[in-house]
Scaffold this active site. Structure first.
Site, short mmCIF file in Angstrom:
data_model
loop_
_atom_site.label_atom_id
_atom_site.label_comp_id
_atom_site.label_asym_id
_atom_site.label_seq_id
_atom_site.Cartn_x
_atom_site.Cartn_y
_atom_site.Cartn_z
N LYS A 155 1.30 -1.20 0.29
CA LYS A 155 -0.20 0.03 -0.01
C LYS A 155 1.10 1.54 -0.22
O LYS A 155 1.15 1.89 0.67
CB LYS A 155 -0.93 0.08 1.07
CG LYS A 155 -2.08 0.69 1.20
CD LYS A 155 -3.26 0.39 1.96
CE LYS A 155 -4.01 1.34 2.42
NZ LYS A 155 -4.89 1.19 1.23
N1 PMP Z 1 -7.92 -2.57 -3.20
C1 PMP Z 1 -7.12 -0.84 -3.15
C2 PMP Z 1 -6.37 0.02 -4.26
C3 PMP Z 1 -7.04 0.33 -2.17
O1 PMP Z 1 -6.88 1.17 -1.46
C4 PMP Z 1 -8.05 -0.59 -0.82
C5 PMP Z 1 -7.96 0.30 0.47
N2 PMP Z 1 -7.04 -0.11 1.33
C6 PMP Z 1 -8.49 -1.98 -0.89
C7 PMP Z 1 -8.17 -2.84 -2.08
C8 PMP Z 1 -8.96 -2.40 0.06
O2 PMP Z 1 -8.48 -3.05 0.83
P1 PMP Z 1 -9.13 -3.25 2.05
O3 PMP Z 1 -10.02 -4.05 2.16
O4 PMP Z 1 -7.54 -3.23 2.68
O5 PMP Z 1 -9.17 -1.31 3.32
#
Ligand code: PMP
Length: 299
Positions: A155
């Site tokens: 991320k």
């Molecule tokens: N895809 C992207 C590109 C994101 O930014 C996020 C948010 N973090 C997610 C998927 C979903 O991830 P999570 O469920 O871990 O928040």
């Protein structure tokens, strides 16, 4: 949107500081090159009245993995980060909060590795990121980054330029949000959320490899098993999506939110009659640690 006021406290490398007084370096490598990693986490007031950071270990472990993927020094254990976060929540008197830790670099205009990094934890109140109404989604002209060009499972801040461009395009065309394909044209994910679609009572979601493997996506897979809803992971085309009964985004910020349409295709199944709606309700119960409610209201 006000993220902080004069009373807001954040955590910066072990110190609790007023958000309005904390400083960062305008010569920082992260500001100039998008070289930082972060998390998006939520805490909830539980049905027992306590404050619970949902999937705290999973999020801070991912933050650590993201830092490692980008060769960044990472200075804290997951347990230390969780403890600090609960204290930030308490000092800001927050239960239902969005939590944003960021690990960023020092002033460094070279591309040489850093020997130090900084870590901040910020919190604020935030409604569901994509609202609470069914969404009109547009297939983006932007694709997700090639996994050979980026550490796609990290991320990392810089990846979000792609997300912002896609979201701007969709909103500029009168839609609520974008759906991006991967470099091969298969459906991938939203700018800040994963996606599922439903067909004949079964859920389908893009396999990992070209997406951020979301913690909410993993939770939806767990809930599907508990609710005995079959799920398949694979590579799906936009044409297949346009034969689906319904679809939804899922992510920490967005939670679980249904779609009304993709491009000019309107999903035929009323949201309230879908298996996806059962997932949405079960997710709410899970984050607030409420006993699952009888799901009769879906009828
Ligand atoms: N895809 C992207 C590109 C994101 O930014 C996020 C948010 N973090 C997610 C998927 C979903 O991830 P999570 O469920 O871990 O928040």
């Amino acid at each position: 949107m006000n993220y902080y006021n004069e009373n807001t406290v954040l955590w910066l490398d072990g110190q609790f500081l007023k958000a309005s007084e904390a400083k960062t370096d305008l010569y920082g490598q992260s500001l100039h090159y998008g070289y930082s990693v972060f998390e998006g986490i939520r805490s909830y007031g539980t049905s027992a009245g306590t404050t619970k950071i949902f999937k705290a270990v999973e999020h801070f472990d991912r933050l650590q993995r993201s830092a490692a993927a980008l060769n960044m020094p990472y200075n804290y254990t997951t347990a230390e980060m969780i403890k600090a976060t609960y204290e930030v929540l308490e000092r800001n008197n927050l239960q239902d909060a969005y939590i944003r830790p960021v690990v960023y670099g020092p002033a460094n205009m070279s591309f040489n590795p850093n020997t130090e990094s900084f870590t901040v934890i910020e919190t604020w109140e935030m409604a569901p990121f994509l609202g609470e109404k069914l969404l009109k989604v547009m297939t983006s002209s932007f694709q997700r980054p090639n996994p050979k060009g980026f550490k796609i499972e990290a991320k990392a801040a810089g990846h979000y330029v792609n997300s912002i461009m896609a979201s701007h395009e969709a909103k500029g065309n009168g839609f609520d949000e974008a759906l991006l394909t991967d470099m091969n044209g298969f459906i991938a994910e939203g700018p800040g959320a994963n996606m599922f679609f439903e067909k004949e009572g079964k859920l389908f979601t893009p396999a990992t490899g070209n997406i951020l493997p979301g913690i909410t996506r993993a939770t939806v897979l767990e809930l599907s098993a508990e609710l005995e809803i079959p799920v398949e992971q694979g590579q799906y085309t936009p044409e297949q999506l346009k034969k689906a009964d319904t679809a939804f985004f899922c992510g920490t910020a967005a939670e679980v939110i249904g779609w009304s349409s993709i491009d000019n295709y309107t999903f035929p199944l009323p949201w309230k009659e879908s298996q996806s709606r059962r997932i949405q309700l079960a997710y709410k119960d899970k984050v607030t640690e409420r006993q699952p409610q009888p799901q009769l209201e879906t009828i």
